[in-house]
Design a protein around this motif. Structure first.
Motif, mmCIF file in Angstrom:
data_model
loop_
_atom_site.group_PDB
_atom_site.id
_atom_site.type_symbol
_atom_site.label_atom_id
_atom_site.label_comp_id
_atom_site.label_asym_id
_atom_site.label_seq_id
_atom_site.Cartn_x
_atom_site.Cartn_y
_atom_site.Cartn_z
ATOM 1 N N PRO A 192 0.810 -1.224 0.000
ATOM 2 C CA PRO A 192 0.000 0.000 0.000
ATOM 3 C C PRO A 192 0.843 1.274 0.000
ATOM 4 O O PRO A 192 0.286 2.375 -0.058
ATOM 5 C CB PRO A 192 -0.803 -0.101 1.311
ATOM 6 N N LEU A 193 2.149 1.154 0.086
ATOM 7 C CA LEU A 193 3.013 2.334 0.145
ATOM 8 C C LEU A 193 2.846 3.180 -1.113
ATOM 9 O O LEU A 193 2.847 2.661 -2.231
ATOM 10 C CB LEU A 193 4.471 1.910 0.304
ATOM 11 N N GLY A 194 2.678 4.476 -0.894
ATOM 12 C CA GLY A 194 2.450 5.384 -2.011
ATOM 13 C C GLY A 194 0.989 5.673 -2.263
ATOM 14 O O GLY A 194 0.650 6.577 -3.029
ATOM 15 N N MET A 195 0.100 4.895 -1.604
ATOM 16 C CA MET A 195 -1.332 5.157 -1.725
ATOM 17 C C MET A 195 -1.688 6.409 -0.941
ATOM 18 O O MET A 195 -1.040 6.738 0.060
ATOM 19 C CB MET A 195 -2.130 3.959 -1.186
ATOM 20 N N ALA A 196 -2.717 7.113 -1.376
ATOM 21 C CA ALA A 196 -3.183 8.291 -0.655
ATOM 22 C C ALA A 196 -3.491 7.908 0.795
ATOM 23 O O ALA A 196 -4.211 6.948 1.056
ATOM 24 C CB ALA A 196 -4.432 8.860 -1.324
ATOM 25 N N GLY A 197 -2.903 8.655 1.731
ATOM 26 C CA GLY A 197 -3.107 8.387 3.152
ATOM 27 C C GLY A 197 -2.124 7.410 3.756
ATOM 28 O O GLY A 197 -2.140 7.182 4.966
ATOM 29 N N ASP A 216 3.000 -0.360 -10.687
ATOM 30 C CA ASP A 216 2.513 0.010 -9.356
ATOM 31 C C ASP A 216 1.057 -0.396 -9.223
ATOM 32 O O ASP A 216 0.202 0.088 -9.961
ATOM 33 C CB ASP A 216 2.653 1.521 -9.139
ATOM 34 N N LEU A 217 0.773 -1.298 -8.287
ATOM 35 C CA LEU A 217 -0.594 -1.775 -8.103
ATOM 36 C C LEU A 217 -1.490 -0.733 -7.427
ATOM 37 O O LEU A 217 -2.713 -0.853 -7.455
ATOM 38 C CB LEU A 217 -0.604 -3.064 -7.272
ATOM 39 N N VAL A 218 -0.892 0.296 -6.833
ATOM 40 C CA VAL A 218 -1.665 1.383 -6.234
ATOM 41 C C VAL A 218 -2.413 2.130 -7.340
ATOM 42 O O VAL A 218 -1.851 2.393 -8.415
ATOM 43 C CB VAL A 218 -0.735 2.354 -5.475
ATOM 44 N N TYR A 219 -3.685 2.470 -7.093
ATOM 45 C CA TYR A 219 -4.444 3.202 -8.113
ATOM 46 C C TYR A 219 -5.043 4.506 -7.587
ATOM 47 O O TYR A 219 -5.778 5.176 -8.312
ATOM 48 C CB TYR A 219 -5.544 2.318 -8.711
ATOM 49 N N LYS A 220 -4.754 4.847 -6.361
ATOM 50 C CA LYS A 220 -5.162 6.160 -5.856
ATOM 51 C C LYS A 220 -3.990 6.752 -5.072
ATOM 52 O O LYS A 220 -3.736 6.337 -3.953
ATOM 53 C CB LYS A 220 -6.404 6.050 -4.970
ATOM 54 N N THR A 224 1.329 7.574 -9.394
ATOM 55 C CA THR A 224 2.017 7.624 -8.108
ATOM 56 C C THR A 224 3.400 8.257 -8.275
ATOM 57 O O THR A 224 3.913 8.405 -9.388
ATOM 58 C CB THR A 224 2.187 6.207 -7.542
ATOM 59 N N ALA A 225 4.005 8.583 -7.143
ATOM 60 C CA ALA A 225 5.364 9.129 -7.177
ATOM 61 C C ALA A 225 6.326 8.126 -7.797
ATOM 62 O O ALA A 225 7.269 8.502 -8.507
ATOM 63 C CB ALA A 225 5.804 9.495 -5.766
#
Length: 274
Positions: A192-197, A216-220, A224-225
């Motif tokens: 979850p690193l890099g996700m909003a919050g 990057d599997l993060v989508y919010k 991502t950075a």
């Protein structure tokens, strides 16, 4: 915990879950196909998980759910596992009505992760995977099936990460977040690193191979950075929406009995990225 509805519905459960874009995806497809149904979010804490599945099992309108953080492993204890996902991947992200309406768990994350990169040859290549949770399990399963040569895990728990490599029969090793990355061909953020919050993911991408792919599997946020840093180095990138939509398509057919429509995908991605 009980849902009041008069139409077939599915949902996504997690803690947190308000950030999920799954309702937008499934409702878009339902509208395209004219399906009388709904898809929503359900905030379920770990201590509510057993009651949640007991309540939904008794609800004839409930078609199933997607499962997100932190329930992908724990949910296995509350559903049938005819495909032996516990042994193969060790985590589920989808629960649907199986034979005789039995709640059945499966994992569409692995196929969803693989779909955007399946046309590239990963045989014998070197990958870096960040994280050691349920999403990482799906990624490692897919990479093993794809013939990846070596995997370096970046994780806080070295013992847990080494156990995952052994479970999937992968060669490689584990390092912490401040160690220099190896010259890999693929880097996947399955944390979850890099996700909003959440905390930022800070990695120096310079050691990666020229032409490496950063996924990057993060989508919010969608951009991502990590993906911005990769783009600045002229590395190929894949964002979390690609996997999210791909895994959702597999789940949608399990819930509603119809394949997700391919028409309008550009409009869907534009809507998701807004």
């Amino acid at each position: 915990m009980k849902a009041i509805t008069g139409q077939p519905y599915a949902e996504v459960i997690g803690d947190p879950v308000a950030h999920s874009k799954s309702p937008m995806i499934h409702r878009f497809w339902q509208k395209k196909l004219g399906i009388d149904g709904d898809y929503r979010t359900a905030h379920v804490t770990p201590d509510e998980l057993a009651d949640y599945f007991a309540d939904r099992a008794a609800d004839p309108d409930w078609m199933g759910c997607n499962v997100t953080i932190p329930h992908k492993i724990a949910a296995l204890d509350h559903v049938a596992d005819p495909g032996d996902v516990r042994e193969s991947i060790g985590a589920i992200n989808t629960v649907f009505r199986g034979e005789e309406s039995e709640l059945t768990g499966t994992n569409t994350d692995a196929a969803g992760f693989w779909a955007p990169i399946s046309e590239r040859n990963w045989s014998g290549r070197h990958a870096v995977v960040v994280g050691s949770g349920g999403a990482a399990r799906a990624v490692l399963f897919a990479l093993a099936k794809g013939g990846i040569g070596e995997v370096t895990m970046v994780a806080r728990s070295g013992l847990k990460a080494m156990g995952l490599l052994a479970h999937f029969g992968l060669k490689g090793g584990v390092q912490d977040f401040d160690a220099k990355l190896p010259p890999a061909h693929l880097l996947v953020n399955a944390s979850p690193l890099g996700m909003a919050g959440q905390e930022a993911l800070e990695l120096d991408l310079d050691p990666l191979k020229r032409g490496a792919l950063v996924y990057d599997l993060v989508y919010k946020p969608v951009e991502t950075a990590l993906l911005r840093q990769a783009a600045d180095r002229d590395l190929e990138t894949v964002d979390g929406l690609s996997m999210l939509v791909a895994q959702a398509a597999f789940a949608f057919e399990l819930f509603f009995g119809q394949p997700a429509p391919e028409e309008g995908q550009d409009a869907l991605f534009e809507k998701l990225g807004a």
